[in-house]
Design a protein around this motif. Structure first.
Motif, PDB file in Angstrom:
ATOM      1  N   ARG A 174       0.828  -1.177  -0.023  1.00  0.00           N
ATOM      2  CA  ARG A 174      -0.048   0.165   0.050  1.00  0.00           C
ATOM      3  C   ARG A 174       0.742   1.331  -0.031  1.00  0.00           C
ATOM      4  O   ARG A 174       0.628   2.211  -0.624  1.00  0.00           O
ATOM      5  CB  ARG A 174      -1.059  -0.125   1.111  1.00  0.00           C
ATOM      6  N   LYS A 175       2.019   1.414   0.700  1.00  0.00           N
ATOM      7  CA  LYS A 175       2.640   2.375   0.702  1.00  0.00           C
ATOM      8  C   LYS A 175       3.591   2.617  -0.576  1.00  0.00           C
ATOM      9  O   LYS A 175       3.620   3.862  -1.013  1.00  0.00           O
ATOM     10  CB  LYS A 175       3.868   2.177   1.988  1.00  0.00           C
ATOM     11  N   VAL A 176       3.975   1.702  -1.286  1.00  0.00           N
ATOM     12  CA  VAL A 176       4.307   1.713  -2.758  1.00  0.00           C
ATOM     13  C   VAL A 176       3.589   2.227  -3.669  1.00  0.00           C
ATOM     14  O   VAL A 176       3.761   3.299  -4.549  1.00  0.00           O
ATOM     15  CB  VAL A 176       5.058   0.270  -2.971  1.00  0.00           C
ATOM     16  N   GLU A 177       2.190   1.749  -3.505  1.00  0.00           N
ATOM     17  CA  GLU A 177       0.958   2.297  -4.355  1.00  0.00           C
ATOM     18  C   GLU A 177       0.704   3.574  -4.291  1.00  0.00           C
ATOM     19  O   GLU A 177       0.191   4.574  -5.038  1.00  0.00           O
ATOM     20  CB  GLU A 177      -0.226   1.491  -4.143  1.00  0.00           C
ATOM     21  N   SER A 179      14.593  -1.979   0.783  1.00  0.00           N
ATOM     22  CA  SER A 179      14.430  -3.443   0.192  1.00  0.00           C
ATOM     23  C   SER A 179      14.213  -4.434   1.334  1.00  0.00           C
ATOM     24  O   SER A 179      13.858  -5.321   1.038  1.00  0.00           O
ATOM     25  CB  SER A 179      15.542  -3.638  -0.883  1.00  0.00           C
ATOM     26  N   ASP A 180      14.691  -3.984   2.382  1.00  0.00           N
ATOM     27  CA  ASP A 180      14.592  -5.008   3.501  1.00  0.00           C
ATOM     28  C   ASP A 180      13.205  -5.721   3.826  1.00  0.00           C
ATOM     29  O   ASP A 180      13.170  -6.965   3.931  1.00  0.00           O
ATOM     30  CB  ASP A 180      15.200  -4.321   4.800  1.00  0.00           C
ATOM     31  N   PRO A 181      12.090  -4.733   3.924  1.00  0.00           N
ATOM     32  CA  PRO A 181      10.949  -5.255   4.204  1.00  0.00           C
ATOM     33  C   PRO A 181      10.477  -6.195   2.908  1.00  0.00           C
ATOM     34  O   PRO A 181       9.700  -7.244   3.035  1.00  0.00           O
ATOM     35  CB  PRO A 181       9.736  -4.026   4.095  1.00  0.00           C
ATOM     36  N   LEU A 182      10.695  -5.585   1.769  1.00  0.00           N
ATOM     37  CA  LEU A 182      10.608  -6.539   0.570  1.00  0.00           C
ATOM     38  C   LEU A 182      11.139  -8.052   0.809  1.00  0.00           C
ATOM     39  O   LEU A 182      10.583  -8.874   0.531  1.00  0.00           O
ATOM     40  CB  LEU A 182      11.057  -5.652  -0.671  1.00  0.00           C
ATOM     41  N   LEU A 237      15.736  -9.990  -5.392  1.00  0.00           N
ATOM     42  CA  LEU A 237      15.803  -8.683  -5.042  1.00  0.00           C
ATOM     43  C   LEU A 237      16.780  -7.819  -5.976  1.00  0.00           C
ATOM     44  O   LEU A 237      16.518  -6.426  -5.787  1.00  0.00           O
ATOM     45  CB  LEU A 237      16.303  -8.702  -3.719  1.00  0.00           C
ATOM     46  N   GLU A 238      17.389  -8.295  -6.892  1.00  0.00           N
ATOM     47  CA  GLU A 238      18.217  -7.661  -7.805  1.00  0.00           C
ATOM     48  C   GLU A 238      17.344  -7.066  -8.835  1.00  0.00           C
ATOM     49  O   GLU A 238      17.799  -5.916  -9.725  1.00  0.00           O
ATOM     50  CB  GLU A 238      19.341  -8.621  -8.569  1.00  0.00           C
ATOM     51  N   GLN A 239      16.043  -7.474  -8.952  1.00  0.00           N
ATOM     52  CA  GLN A 239      15.227  -6.833 -10.059  1.00  0.00           C
ATOM     53  C   GLN A 239      14.660  -5.457  -9.482  1.00  0.00           C
ATOM     54  O   GLN A 239      14.880  -5.107  -8.259  1.00  0.00           O
ATOM     55  CB  GLN A 239      14.125  -7.774 -10.213  1.00  0.00           C
ATOM     56  N   HIS A 240      14.031  -4.705 -10.157  1.00  0.00           N
ATOM     57  CA  HIS A 240      13.451  -3.306  -9.951  1.00  0.00           C
ATOM     58  C   HIS A 240      12.621  -3.606  -8.992  1.00  0.00           C
ATOM     59  O   HIS A 240      11.787  -4.610  -9.070  1.00  0.00           O
ATOM     60  CB  HIS A 240      12.887  -2.698 -11.008  1.00  0.00           C
ATOM     61  N   GLN A 241      12.233  -2.593  -7.979  1.00  0.00           N
ATOM     62  CA  GLN A 241      11.115  -2.815  -7.073  1.00  0.00           C
ATOM     63  C   GLN A 241       9.897  -3.114  -7.419  1.00  0.00           C
ATOM     64  O   GLN A 241       9.000  -3.973  -6.841  1.00  0.00           O
ATOM     65  CB  GLN A 241      10.944  -1.493  -6.055  1.00  0.00           C
ATOM     66  N   ASP A 242       9.382  -2.509  -8.453  1.00  0.00           N
ATOM     67  CA  ASP A 242       8.031  -2.951  -9.147  1.00  0.00           C
ATOM     68  C   ASP A 242       7.931  -4.328  -9.520  1.00  0.00           C
ATOM     69  O   ASP A 242       6.815  -4.953  -9.257  1.00  0.00           O
ATOM     70  CB  ASP A 242       7.927  -2.164 -10.244  1.00  0.00           C
ATOM     71  N   ALA A 243       9.009  -5.014 -10.064  1.00  0.00           N
ATOM     72  CA  ALA A 243       9.176  -6.267 -10.441  1.00  0.00           C
ATOM     73  C   ALA A 243       8.925  -7.091  -9.242  1.00  0.00           C
ATOM     74  O   ALA A 243       8.206  -8.115  -9.330  1.00  0.00           O
ATOM     75  CB  ALA A 243      10.410  -6.693 -11.318  1.00  0.00           C
ATOM     76  N   VAL A 244       9.566  -6.779  -8.351  1.00  0.00           N
ATOM     77  CA  VAL A 244       9.582  -7.590  -7.012  1.00  0.00           C
ATOM     78  C   VAL A 244       8.272  -7.563  -6.317  1.00  0.00           C
ATOM     79  O   VAL A 244       7.645  -8.748  -5.967  1.00  0.00           O
ATOM     80  CB  VAL A 244      10.580  -7.281  -5.935  1.00  0.00           C
ATOM     81  N   LEU A 245       7.501  -6.276  -6.406  1.00  0.00           N
ATOM     82  CA  LEU A 245       6.221  -6.275  -5.888  1.00  0.00           C
ATOM     83  C   LEU A 245       5.180  -7.233  -6.691  1.00  0.00           C
ATOM     84  O   LEU A 245       4.351  -7.948  -6.206  1.00  0.00           O
ATOM     85  CB  LEU A 245       5.863  -4.955  -5.800  1.00  0.00           C
ATOM     86  N   LYS A 246       5.407  -7.368  -7.858  1.00  0.00           N
ATOM     87  CA  LYS A 246       4.801  -8.144  -8.886  1.00  0.00           C
ATOM     88  C   LYS A 246       4.944  -9.770  -8.356  1.00  0.00           C
ATOM     89  O   LYS A 246       3.813 -10.480  -8.337  1.00  0.00           O
ATOM     90  CB  LYS A 246       5.065  -8.216 -10.317  1.00  0.00           C
TER      91      LYS A 246
END
Length: 224
Positions: A73-76, A83-86, A110-119
């Protein structure tokens, strides 16, 4: 019997055990566990502790996948996050696969972009593909390292034996030598997995202890 029939049989055996504890999510949890390797599933059917641990991981993964997390929700909302919580959430999902390389695979993803990790956190099918791809890459790296190494098989076995003995001695000091010797008869890849997964090692040690007990009883009953 082909692979699909094997999975169907394992699923039929797993479902009643899971339904007994988690009626509402029995079908989903069974499907998640059936993504694991066949030998691991067979061990779960024989070891209730191992099955319970896997179900706990699967339940956490299911909750993360079905419920939008505070992090998502925070990212949205456009709030920057570290990246730690991710990584923590991703590790929970990756750990369900019980590959023995959860930390390494999580790090690779986790080396991917944050958006890709969220997916990956919200799309179990995509995560499944990425985990299998990462595992394949890791296995290829292990093979390459083995090919490049000039060390003999005897040296490799000795190193594995030393590492195994330390762990086995903590579980059964009296029979550590015998049990380690029995475990070293396994394939090197399987031994590496035992070193990386404490639950699988414990199962293997229990089986070795049972085999030793049978051998001892047979020796005592043999005519002199």
């Amino acid at each position: 019997m082909d692979e699909n029939e094997d999975l169907e049989t394992l699923g039929e055996q797993l479902y009643p055990l899971i339904y007994h504890k988690h009626q509402e999510n029995a079908a989903k949890l069974t499907g998640m566990l059936l993504e694991l390797p066949g030998p691991v599933l067979s061990q779960m059917l024989q070891d209730e502790t191992l099955l319970s641990e896997a179900l706990e991981k699967a339940l956490r993964a299911l909750q993360l996948a079905e419920e939008p997390s505070e992090l998502t929700r925070k990212v949205e909302d456009g709030v920057s996050t570290s990246s730690d919580p991710l990584g923590e959430q991703l590790f929970e999902l990756v750990d369900v696969y019980n590959t023995g390389h959860s930390q390494k695979i999580t790090g690779m993803l986790l080396e991917q972009h944050q958006d890709a990790v969220l997916k990956l956190l919200s799309d179990s099918r995509l995560l499944d593909e990425q985990v299998k791809l990462a595992l394949k890459t890791l296995e290829e790296q292990i093979v390459e390292e083995t090919d490049v190494s000039d060390a003999s098989d005897a040296d490799d076995t000795e190193r594995l034996g030393e590492k195994l003995f330390i762990l086995v001695e903590e579980m059964d000091p009296l029979h550590a030598n015998d049990i380690t010797g029995m475990l070293l008869e396994m394939d090197p890849a399987a031994l590496q997995q035992l070193l990386a997964d404490g639950a699988m090692l414990e199962v293997a040690v229990h089986k070795a202890q049972a085999a030793l007990q049978v051998a001892l009883q047979a020796a005592l009953q043999a005519p002199s």
